[in-house]
Motif scaffolding. Structure first.
Motif, PDB file in Angstrom:
ATOM      1  N   UNK A  51      -8.195  -5.320  -8.214  1.00 47.94           N
ATOM      2  CA  UNK A  51      -8.123  -4.550  -9.168  1.00 47.94           C
ATOM      3  C   UNK A  51      -7.825  -3.035  -8.895  1.00 47.94           C
ATOM      4  N   UNK A  52      -8.654  -2.540  -7.670  1.00 45.00           N
ATOM      5  CA  UNK A  52      -8.657  -1.189  -7.095  1.00 45.00           C
ATOM      6  C   UNK A  52      -7.070  -0.823  -6.546  1.00 45.00           C
ATOM      7  N   UNK A  53      -6.729  -2.043  -6.011  1.00 44.72           N
ATOM      8  CA  UNK A  53      -5.209  -1.825  -5.139  1.00 44.72           C
ATOM      9  C   UNK A  53      -4.170  -1.727  -5.996  1.00 44.72           C
ATOM     10  N   UNK A  54      -4.334  -2.512  -7.373  1.00 43.65           N
ATOM     11  CA  UNK A  54      -3.213  -2.736  -7.989  1.00 43.65           C
ATOM     12  C   UNK A  54      -3.916  -2.480  -9.616  1.00 43.65           C
ATOM     13  N   UNK A  55      -3.972  -1.151  -9.776  1.00 37.58           N
ATOM     14  CA  UNK A  55      -4.585  -0.675 -11.188  1.00 37.58           C
ATOM     15  C   UNK A  55      -3.636  -1.151 -12.523  1.00 37.58           C
ATOM     16  N   UNK A  56      -2.313  -1.280 -12.024  1.00 34.11           N
ATOM     17  CA  UNK A  56      -1.718  -2.022 -13.452  1.00 34.11           C
ATOM     18  C   UNK A  56      -2.082  -3.228 -13.986  1.00 34.11           C
ATOM     19  N   UNK A  57      -2.920  -3.885 -12.848  1.00 35.62           N
ATOM     20  CA  UNK A  57      -3.157  -5.266 -13.265  1.00 35.62           C
ATOM     21  C   UNK A  57      -4.476  -5.251 -14.529  1.00 35.62           C
ATOM     22  N   UNK A  58      -5.239  -4.067 -14.447  1.00 33.61           N
ATOM     23  CA  UNK A  58      -6.222  -3.907 -15.261  1.00 33.61           C
ATOM     24  C   UNK A  58      -5.822  -3.975 -16.696  1.00 33.61           C
ATOM     25  N   UNK A  59      -4.815  -3.307 -17.020  1.00 29.98           N
ATOM     26  CA  UNK A  59      -4.229  -3.169 -18.283  1.00 29.98           C
ATOM     27  C   UNK A  59      -3.608  -4.366 -18.581  1.00 29.98           C
ATOM     28  N   UNK A 145      -5.962 -13.428   2.937  1.00 31.32           N
ATOM     29  CA  UNK A 145      -5.417 -13.677   1.675  1.00 31.32           C
ATOM     30  C   UNK A 145      -4.894 -12.301   0.878  1.00 31.32           C
ATOM     31  N   UNK A 146      -5.843 -11.275   1.267  1.00 30.93           N
ATOM     32  CA  UNK A 146      -5.509 -10.125   0.516  1.00 30.93           C
ATOM     33  C   UNK A 146      -4.363  -9.375   1.325  1.00 30.93           C
ATOM     34  N   UNK A 147      -4.276  -9.671   2.524  1.00 31.03           N
ATOM     35  CA  UNK A 147      -2.758  -9.424   3.456  1.00 31.03           C
ATOM     36  C   UNK A 147      -1.709  -9.747   2.714  1.00 31.03           C
ATOM     37  N   UNK A 148      -1.930 -11.197   2.555  1.00 29.97           N
ATOM     38  CA  UNK A 148      -0.709 -11.865   1.839  1.00 29.97           C
ATOM     39  C   UNK A 148      -0.102 -11.162   0.499  1.00 29.97           C
ATOM     40  N   UNK A 149      -1.155 -10.542  -0.192  1.00 29.59           N
ATOM     41  CA  UNK A 149      -1.055  -9.791  -1.507  1.00 29.59           C
ATOM     42  C   UNK A 149      -0.449  -8.280  -1.162  1.00 29.59           C
ATOM     43  N   UNK A 150      -0.203  -7.936   0.366  1.00 30.80           N
ATOM     44  CA  UNK A 150       0.052  -6.639   0.444  1.00 30.80           C
ATOM     45  C   UNK A 150      -1.084  -5.621   0.380  1.00 30.80           C
ATOM     46  N   UNK A 151      -2.578  -6.302   0.423  1.00 28.27           N
ATOM     47  CA  UNK A 151      -3.587  -5.379   0.433  1.00 28.27           C
ATOM     48  C   UNK A 151      -4.010  -5.821   1.717  1.00 28.27           C
ATOM     49  N   UNK A 152      -4.335  -4.532   2.269  1.00 32.34           N
ATOM     50  CA  UNK A 152      -4.911  -4.584   3.954  1.00 32.34           C
ATOM     51  C   UNK A 152      -6.240  -3.791   3.813  1.00 32.34           C
ATOM     52  N   UNK A 153      -7.325  -4.444   4.586  1.00 27.72           N
ATOM     53  CA  UNK A 153      -8.541  -3.745   4.585  1.00 27.72           C
ATOM     54  C   UNK A 153      -8.663  -2.598   5.231  1.00 27.72           C
ATOM     55  N   UNK A 154      -8.061  -2.308   6.434  1.00 27.26           N
ATOM     56  CA  UNK A 154      -8.082  -0.970   6.821  1.00 27.26           C
ATOM     57  C   UNK A 154      -7.429   0.042   6.213  1.00 27.26           C
ATOM     58  N   UNK A 155      -6.547  -0.322   5.263  1.00 24.83           N
ATOM     59  CA  UNK A 155      -5.674   0.867   4.457  1.00 24.83           C
ATOM     60  C   UNK A 155      -6.231   1.120   3.368  1.00 24.83           C
ATOM     61  N   UNK A 156      -7.334   0.621   2.901  1.00 27.64           N
ATOM     62  CA  UNK A 156      -7.901   0.784   1.467  1.00 27.64           C
ATOM     63  C   UNK A 156      -8.558   2.141   1.603  1.00 27.64           C
ATOM     64  N   UNK A 157      -7.680   3.142   1.497  1.00 26.00           N
ATOM     65  CA  UNK A 157      -8.101   4.694   1.211  1.00 26.00           C
ATOM     66  C   UNK A 157      -8.156   4.917   0.112  1.00 26.00           C
ATOM     67  N   UNK A 158      -8.843   6.135  -0.346  1.00 25.11           N
ATOM     68  CA  UNK A 158      -8.829   6.599  -1.650  1.00 25.11           C
ATOM     69  C   UNK A 158      -7.357   6.711  -2.335  1.00 25.11           C
ATOM     70  N   UNK A 159      -7.485   6.231  -3.490  1.00 19.03           N
ATOM     71  CA  UNK A 159      -6.001   6.286  -4.449  1.00 19.03           C
ATOM     72  C   UNK A 159      -5.357   7.578  -4.500  1.00 19.03           C
ATOM     73  N   UNK A 160      -3.965   7.275  -4.105  1.00 18.86           N
ATOM     74  CA  UNK A 160      -3.247   8.466  -3.998  1.00 18.86           C
ATOM     75  C   UNK A 160      -2.105   8.534  -5.268  1.00 18.86           C
ATOM     76  N   UNK A 161      -2.271   7.421  -6.136  1.00 19.77           N
ATOM     77  CA  UNK A 161      -1.155   7.157  -7.147  1.00 19.77           C
ATOM     78  C   UNK A 161      -1.093   8.517  -7.950  1.00 19.77           C
TER      79      UNK A 161
END
Length: 508
Positions: A51-59, A145-161
């Protein structure tokens, strides 16, 4: 209370209650209930990371009266299946999927309550503020699993969207602040420009000096992170040790070991800051463990940037090494076979060790307690062979009786310092061997200290594969080079007395 704990307390009871429409909660099988609670606890951080990596999913999920995993993973059915299979314990696949489906809506409700808003942007910012807690509880097996979704643990930095507002949740409903004077805007712009110029200048300076930051250790005083696991004749967990200075990671690792190998105890863990916080390429550890699980008589040692694999035959360990290498591109993978062809060599080595222990014990028993000479203790200690296992710093039990007797005598000698010198064979990299030799010397020192010897009388030094006493190209030579030697120094006179492995004093 952290976010994950809040979800456990507020969401799990709601989900489990839905399972019990026709029976009392207290009458449900306790084991099944515990497994369901564990499944949900493991799922929460994964859900929050997505949800944090893909905020559009929340809505999207909010507008769905019955959100499901398929909505979360969209077309990626393989990742969804991998998640369920990794998380299900002994529960049926369909039951786990249904359980996770029903947890999404109440989780969103709790997040809306905690964020104080239904706005996806506000919820995303709330998750961003709690990202360290979420990351800290994330199961390591979920990283691919997250990597396959394009979500990488080491790159989960503060949101910059840029679409996400930067107003903190606490101030979202506060009275608007009065506009500051217009003169501040140019001043702020100048400050920002000055910072950018300073940053670029520093970058150029570092580039000109050709500083290689990848070579700088996190802390020169810290030991390399270490992980060891061996399997028994059935491929089940036999021994496991983790020396990684990251309590959050080792806690997750411990949980995964217990789950994968169905082992109640898991690993012996030391997560103190004495050790570095990570192994090189450690994100691949879950996949490496899956390769080992079920393979009999495998011993894996992961030290920093090197993995050593020991197994029953060349074919087995070679295939295992070939499967592991692509998972850890920055790690040096070496292997050694212990086949039936060299069992006689191993048996002969053990006879040599046993005989050396007998001689050392006999020499210690002959020392007069009233006239203890330090060099006599060193001679006796060097008669024994401490045959450390491949890539191990564990003192074999057969040698402990010698060290016990020596400890009694060392405590009675004044003005003496004993240097414990560790050596390895040449298998592996020089860096890892230096660390391993130091660990072996420290293991001897720590054992003597545990028996009452004053630590100020002892020093551990590792020399790695330097100063071999035999040919490293043969198993027999490697056996002789994996050794401990002792050097005695009289602290009053400064005279050194070094004794070789044959018990004969060396000339300085």
């Amino acid at each position: 209370m952290d976010l994950i704990q809040i979800l456990k307390e507020r969401v799990i009871p709601v989900v489990l209650k839905q399972d019990l429409s026709n029976q009392d909660l207290n009458q449900q099988d306790a084991t099944i209930t515990n497994e369901k609670q564990s499944v949900l606890s493991l799922f929460f951080p994964i859900l929050l990371i997505i949800l944090r990596a893909k905020p559009k999913l929340i809505e999207s999920l909010q507008h769905n009266l019955n959100p499901r995993l398929s909505d979360l993973f969209q077309q990626d059915t393989q990742s969804k299946q991998q998640l369920i299979q990794s998380i299900q314990h002994s529960l049926p696949y369909d039951q786990v999927e249904n359980l996770l489906d029903r947890s999404i809506a109440p989780t969103l409700n709790v997040l809306e309550d905690l964020a104080g808003s239904r706005e996806p942007d506000d919820i995303a910012r709330f998750l961003d503020r709690n990202r360290e807690t979420i990351r800290g509880t994330l199961p390591i097996w979920s990283l691919p699993i997250l990597g396959a979704m394009g979500i990488h643990y080491d790159n989960l930095k503060p949101l910059t969207d840029p679409t996400v507002k930067t107003v903190p949740v606490e101030k979202a409903h506060a009275e608007p602040e009065k506009k500051k004077g217009g003169f501040l805007l140019p001043l702020i712009a100048l400050l920002i420009l000055a910072l950018i110029v300073a940053f670029l200048w520093r970058s150029c300076q570092e580039k000109n000096q050709k500083i290689d930051h990848t070579q700088v250790a996190p802390n020169a005083d810290q030991e390399l992170a270490f992980f060891q696991l061996s399997t028994d004749k059935s491929g089940n967990l036999d021994t496991c040790k983790a020396r990684i200075g990251n309590p959050t990671f080792t806690q997750i690792l411990q949980q995964d070991i217990k789950q994968l190998f169905k082992h109640p105890m898991g690993c012996e863990v030391d997560s103190s800051n004495k050790f570095r916080s990570e192994l090189v390429d450690q994100a691949a550890l879950p996949e490496v463990l899956k390769l080992i699980q079920g393979v009999p008589h495998i011993n894996l040692v992961w030290t920093g940037a090197e993995i050593s694999i020991q197994g029953p035959d060349t074919d087995t360990v070679k295939k295992l090494a070939e499967k592991i290498k692509p998972l850890v591109p920055e790690v040096n993978v070496v292997f050694q076979a212990v086949s039936s062809l060299n069992q006689q060599t191993i048996a002969n080595e053990q006879k040599v060790v046993d005989e050396s222990v007998r001689k050392a014990e006999s020499a210690l028993n002959q020392i007069d307690r009233e006239k203890v000479q330090p060099v006599d203790i060193a001679k006796a200690l060097n008669l024994q062979i401490i045959n450390f296992a491949f890539s191990s710093a564990e003192i074999p039990d057969v040698n402990k009786s010698v060290l016990d007797k020596a400890a009694v005598l060392i405590k009675e000698v004044d003005n003496v310092h004993l240097k414990v010198k560790g050596y390895t064979d040449s298998v592996g990299t020089a860096e890892v061997n230096n660390k391993l030799s130091n660990l072996r010397a420290e293991a001897v020192v720590n054992y003597l200290v545990s028996k009452g010897v004053d630590k100020s009388k002892l020093t551990a030094v590792g020399y790695g594969q330097e100063q071999p006493v035999a040919d490293n190209t043969t198993p027999e030579g490697q056996f002789k080079n994996r050794r401990i030697e002792f050097e005695v120094v009289n602290t009053e006179t400064g005279v050194k007395r070094e004794v070789g492995s044959n018990g004969i004093e060396k000339k300085n």
